[in-house]
Design an enzyme around this catalytic site. Sequence first.
Site, mmCIF file in Angstrom:
data_model
loop_
_atom_site.group_PDB
_atom_site.id
_atom_site.type_symbol
_atom_site.label_atom_id
_atom_site.label_comp_id
_atom_site.label_asym_id
_atom_site.label_seq_id
_atom_site.Cartn_x
_atom_site.Cartn_y
_atom_site.Cartn_z
ATOM 1 C CB CYS A 96 -0.864 -0.016 1.143
ATOM 2 S SG CYS A 96 -1.827 1.263 1.039
ATOM 3 C CB CYS A 191 -4.036 -1.380 5.065
ATOM 4 S SG CYS A 191 -3.465 -1.211 3.794
#
Length: 352
Positions: A96, A191
């Site tokens: 990410c 996440c």
Amino acid sequence: MEIAALVSGGVDSSVAVHLLKEAGYEPVIFYIRIGMDEEYPDCPAEEDIEITSFIARKYGCRMEIVSLQEEYWEKVVSYTIDSVKRGLTPNPDVMCNRYIKFGCFEDKWGKDFDKIATGHYATTTVRDGNVWLSTAKDLIKDQTDFLGQITNLQISKLMFPIGHLLKSEVRQIADYQNLPSAKRKDSQGICFLGKINYNDFIERHLGRREGDIVELETGKKIGRHNGYWFHTIGQRKGLGMSGGPWFVVQKDVENNIIYVSNGYDPETQYGKTVHLQGFNFITEDIWGQFDDAREITFKIRHTPEFTRGWLSRKDDLFTIESEEKIQGIAAGQFAVIYDKNRRLCFGSGTIV
């Protein structure tokens, strides 16, 4: 200086904005939508946006809500599902940071800014004109291991306003400034999942397939599991077997078998040699600076502890020889390499 501040609604990024304003900057706040809101309506995006909007109003900052949901699915979620299906141990947060927060965001919006500021616990160090990723003051909260795949261009543009603070100091600032995130718990786990249970997410995409749990030392079948993809090397909890503790030490993906060892400290859960492929040097390729094994420190999971070892290279394969035995070496994990003083982060590679 034009600064884009990536704010999530958590206490760390909120305090980062406060510190930027105190330093005389006028950051533009960006909230990046990456969660799968439609598929998982429990993801807390709306609460995050509400807090981020409050921060923007409090500090007089322009705020934009931008979406990278499609890119997130392509670069991070698909990578996670594919890795788990192959029996590997992925790290979505690492991907990410490289491809979404500092990759796609930079390509679409960040190019107009001199710097991108985040609430990561990390710092930068400038040596001979080069910018190096370096560890935070708070080694318990240090997040440089999640940044081990970023590029030279990305680190040269990043700012970490809270990197010189302890977590307790960040909380104190937030409390003193009456920020709504002051008492908010830190996010945990993957996440993109928000409040979604990891195993529920994996089951939705990979289903269940029963298989045997086998004791490695004896070859005896001692239990059943619902699919090797629910288990990781080094795992102790969640096996549902008596007479433990039991540790997952191997996986046979082709035959859907989980191998375990019994005891609080079984020898089979440890190793001293770690092989890496696809190594990413963040600032510069340090290999040209030495001919033989180089003393380093490293991490293979998110932990405040560093392990000392020696890094060597043969062609494109790097090898770490650890000074001490380390637990739970799993293919697919990232091993993050630091200098011997536990300060500069050189980069990371994928364990094979």
